[in-house]
Enzyme design. Structure first.
Site, PDB file in Angstrom:
ATOM      1  CB  THR A  47      -0.920   0.009   1.229  1.00 58.14           C
ATOM      2  OG1 THR A  47      -1.698  -1.186   1.243  1.00 58.14           O
ATOM      3  CG2 THR A  47      -1.843   1.216   1.213  1.00 58.14           C
ATOM      4  CB  SER A  48       3.752   2.276   2.112  1.00 62.96           C
ATOM      5  OG  SER A  48       3.056   2.117   3.318  1.00 62.96           O
ATOM      6  CE1 TYR A 110     -16.767  -1.373  -5.681  1.00 61.93           C
ATOM      7  CE2 TYR A 110     -16.936  -3.303  -7.079  1.00 61.93           C
ATOM      8  CZ  TYR A 110     -17.429  -2.087  -6.662  1.00 61.93           C
ATOM      9  OH  TYR A 110     -18.580  -1.587  -7.213  1.00 61.93           O
ATOM     10  CE1 TYR A 136      -2.194  -4.684   5.507  1.00 64.30           C
ATOM     11  CE2 TYR A 136      -1.637  -4.391   3.200  1.00 64.30           C
ATOM     12  CZ  TYR A 136      -1.883  -3.862   4.448  1.00 64.30           C
ATOM     13  OH  TYR A 136      -1.818  -2.500   4.647  1.00 64.30           O
ATOM     14  NE  ARG A 141      -4.708   1.685   3.179  1.00 63.99           N
ATOM     15  CZ  ARG A 141      -4.478   2.800   2.500  1.00 63.99           C
ATOM     16  NH1 ARG A 141      -5.024   2.966   1.305  1.00 63.99           N
ATOM     17  NH2 ARG A 141      -3.711   3.748   2.986  1.00 63.99           N
ATOM     18  CE  LYS A 164       0.988  -3.878   6.894  1.00 61.33           C
ATOM     19  NZ  LYS A 164       1.321  -3.081   5.685  1.00 61.33           N
ATOM     20  CB  ILE A 206       4.755  -4.852   7.679  1.00 65.60           C
ATOM     21  CG1 ILE A 206       5.294  -6.298   7.710  1.00 65.60           C
ATOM     22  CG2 ILE A 206       4.840  -4.283   6.261  1.00 65.60           C
ATOM     23  CD1 ILE A 206       4.534  -7.275   6.838  1.00 65.60           C
TER      24      ILE A 206
END
Length: 295
Positions: A47-48, A110, A136, A141, A164, A206
């Site tokens: 994501t980052s 989604y 994850y 999100r 994570k 993380i």
């Protein structure tokens, strides 16, 4: 017992962009500086790293760049998640083929699949590769979270080795640890919960914070591992202002701006991400200055 991929602070590394693509020279420089700073693992194209707005070609090239730069010195974990199972499989196979040590696979976004769908999704990916998988869980999100019975099922798969957790719920971490024990390593996905999750048997974090403070994030974990829990806790508290600043707008907007202020050619944010509001940028500058990261 499954093999632990890493202990300590893995950096959820940014992707430096130019107006035309990925700045691979700067990405290599950032990775080298992370290793010098004591980072315990490189987590690329997460994501980052703005993976959601990278082309397939860029995504693959960034993974290969990380592997080629690191040269086996620390683990490279490649973000290969997708809301399309077949693409996640394809990308995970590629990561393995170029030498990634593990993959980080976010829950499908989604689609909002059922828990049955999550199990089928992760099982299909796991069966397609031999390297370890880090699940994850970030429901804020993706719109779907991994439930405890689902973790129990997924932990039975040999190469699903860790998770994570970025749901912010410490009670869930407790229940996860109780249900899965050593069959799933837990990494904090939130920088404000590093020490609390270590206290529940977590293996590390993380981290977004590691982009700007690699040594400090590593040291926070190491203090805890060395039996200095009180010192680790004090360090967690001391960095609360910087952590808050790095999340005062949606990640990775603040960290990308922070990396520019630290002298890196981090480049632009990709739309629909936008530049920071002035008051938030001031908050970020103050926090960076408070910790001696900028003058």
């Amino acid at each position: 017992m499954k093999k632990t991929i890493f202990k300590g602070a893995g950096v959820a590394i940014i992707t430096p962009f130019t107006e035309d693509g990925v700045n691979f020279e700067e990405l290599s420089r950032i990775i080298e500086d992370q290793i010098k700073g004591g980072t315990d693992a490189i987590v690329i194209t997460g994501t980052s790293g703005e993976s959601a707005t990278m082309t397939d070609e860029e995504h693959r090239a960034a993974i290969k760049c990380a592997v080629d730069t690191v040269k086996g010195r620390i683990p490279v974990i490649a973000g290969t998640g997708s809301n399309e199972t077949s693409y996640a499989i394809e990308l995970s196979k590629y990561a393995e083929s170029v030498g990634a040590d593990a993959v980080l696979v976010v829950t499908p976004y989604y689609n909002k699949c059922t828990q049955k769908g999550l199990i089928a999704h992760y099982k299909a990916i796991a069966e397609s590769i031999n390297i370890p998988i880090v699940l994850y869980d970030v429901p804020s999100r993706t719109g779907v979270g991994i439930q405890i019975p689902t973790y129990v099922e997924l932990a039975k798969i040999p190469n699903i080795v860790a998770v994570k957790e970025a749901n912010g719920d410490l009670s869930k971490i407790l229940r996860l640890r109780a249900a899965c024990g050593d069959s799933l390593d837990v990494y904090s996905g939130n920088d404000d919960q590093i020490v609390p999750i270590l206290s529940l048997g977590g293996k590390g974090v993380i981290s977004v914070l590691s982009n700007v403070a690699p040594k400090e994030t590593h040291d926070m974990c190491q203090l805890y591992f060395d039996g200095k829990a009180e010192e680790a806790g004090k360090m967690q508290i001391a960095y609360a202002d910087l952590i808050d600043a790095l999340f005062c707008e949606v990640n990775p907007i603040p960290v990308k701006v922070a990396m520019r202020k630290l002298g890196y050619a981090a480049g632009p944010l990709r739309m629909p991400l936008s530049e920071m509001e002035p008051e938030h940028e001031k908050q970020l500058e103050t926090a960076l200055r408070n910790h001696g990261l900028i003058k």
